[in-house]
Write a protein that holds these residues in place. Structure first.
Motif, PDB file in Angstrom:
ATOM      1  N   CYS A  63       0.813  -1.225   0.000  1.00  0.00           N
ATOM      2  CA  CYS A  63       0.000   0.000   0.000  1.00  0.00           C
ATOM      3  C   CYS A  63       0.843   1.270   0.000  1.00  0.00           C
ATOM      4  O   CYS A  63       0.300   2.368  -0.097  1.00  0.00           O
ATOM      5  CB  CYS A  63      -0.909   0.028   1.232  1.00  0.00           C
ATOM      6  N   ARG A  76       0.264   3.956  -2.823  1.00  0.00           N
ATOM      7  CA  ARG A  76      -0.991   4.698  -2.679  1.00  0.00           C
ATOM      8  C   ARG A  76      -0.908   5.668  -1.499  1.00  0.00           C
ATOM      9  O   ARG A  76      -1.314   6.823  -1.604  1.00  0.00           O
ATOM     10  CB  ARG A  76      -2.168   3.744  -2.499  1.00  0.00           C
ATOM     11  N   GLU A 112      -1.163   9.777  -1.689  1.00  0.00           N
ATOM     12  CA  GLU A 112      -2.149  10.551  -0.925  1.00  0.00           C
ATOM     13  C   GLU A 112      -1.468  11.587  -0.034  1.00  0.00           C
ATOM     14  O   GLU A 112      -1.939  12.718   0.096  1.00  0.00           O
ATOM     15  CB  GLU A 112      -3.038   9.617  -0.112  1.00  0.00           C
ATOM     16  N   ARG A 161      -0.545   9.861  -8.704  1.00  0.00           N
ATOM     17  CA  ARG A 161       0.358   8.708  -8.806  1.00  0.00           C
ATOM     18  C   ARG A 161       1.805   9.125  -8.817  1.00  0.00           C
ATOM     19  O   ARG A 161       2.159  10.181  -9.329  1.00  0.00           O
ATOM     20  CB  ARG A 161       0.106   7.939 -10.116  1.00  0.00           C
TER      21      ARG A 161
END
Length: 193
Positions: free
Chosen positions: A9, A12, A16, A89
Motif C-alpha cells: 500500500c 498509494r 495521498e 500517482r
C-alpha cells in the motif's frame, strides 16, 4: 531490500500524502509575509507547461527538486522520481536530460515502478521533504500546518490524508525503515509534538 519488505500500500499512501503536501507548499508560496519556498533557496521561474503557474527549483543531492502545481519530484543525472497530482500517482522519471513539463506528460519517460525501485528513486525527494517540513515547523510552529490542514478540508474534492505532524512522522518512518511502516491511519495526530 526486497519488495516484500515494503508494504504493497505504500505507493498509494505516498501519493495521498504528497497530494496533501502539495496543497501545503502552495500555502507556503502564498504567505503574506513572503514566499517560504524562495526563502529556503528555491528559484522561481514561469512554468514550461501550464500557463499562469510557476516552477520552483532547488539543487539537491546531485540533482534538483522541482515543484509545480501539477507535479513534484527529484531529478538526477540518471532520471528520478515524480508525483503527478492530476493522476494522483508516483512514477519513476526515465530521463536525466529533461524534467517533467506539467500538462505535457511524456509517456515514454513515465515508468510504473515496482515498490523497491520507487522507494529507491524517492529517497532524495523524501530527504528534501523531511528537511523542508522541519524548517517549516521550526519557523512557524505546529499551528501553521494545522491551519493549512483545516484549509485543505474546505477544498472541493480534496481528500485529507493525516494530520501534518503525524504525516511528517509517516514520511520519516518511510525514509528510515519502510519494512516497519504502518498505514497512515495508525499514526495518531496528538502524540507527535
Amino acid at each position: 531490500m526486497s519488495a516484500s519488505a515494503i508494504s504493497s500500500c505504500f505507493q498509494r499512501d505516498l501519493s495521498e500524502g504528497l497530494q496533501q503536501q502539495m496543497f501545503f507548499w502552495g500555502q507556503d508560496v502564498l504567505r503574506p509575509t513572503g514566499n517560504f519556498l524562495v526563502e529556503q533557496g528555491f528559484a522561481r521561474s514561469p512554468s514550461r507547461g501550464l500557463k499562469g503557474t510557476s516552477c520552483y527549483r532547488l539543487s539537491w543531492q546531485d540533482g534538483a527538486v522541482e515543484l509545480y502545481g501539477a507535479c513534484a519530484g527529484w531529478y538526477g543525472r540518471e532520471g528520478g522520481f515524480t508525483f503527478i497530482r492530476p493522476r494522483r500517482r508516483c512514477y519513476l522519471w526515465g530521463s536525466g536530460e529533461e524534467t517533467p513539463v506539467p500538462g505535457v506528460w511524456i509517456k515514454r519517460l513515465l515508468k510504473s515502478p515496482g515498490r523497491v525501485d520507487l522507494y529507491t528513486a524517492a529517497l532524495p525527494f523524501l530527504d528534501w521533504l523531511i528537511a523542508y517540513e522541519e524548517a517549516v515547523l521550526d519557523r512557524f510552529g505546529r499551528a501553521y500546518r494545522e491551519e493549512n490542514f483545516r484549509k485543505y478540508r474546505n477544498v472541493a474534492k480534496a481528500k485529507q490524508w493525516i494530520e501534518p505532524s503525524a504525516g511528517l512522522r509517516w514520511f520519516k518512518d518511510l525514509r528510515e525503515d519502510p519494512g516497519k511502516l504502518q498505514r497512515p491511519k495508525y499514526y495518531p495526530a496528538k502524540i507527535y509534538a
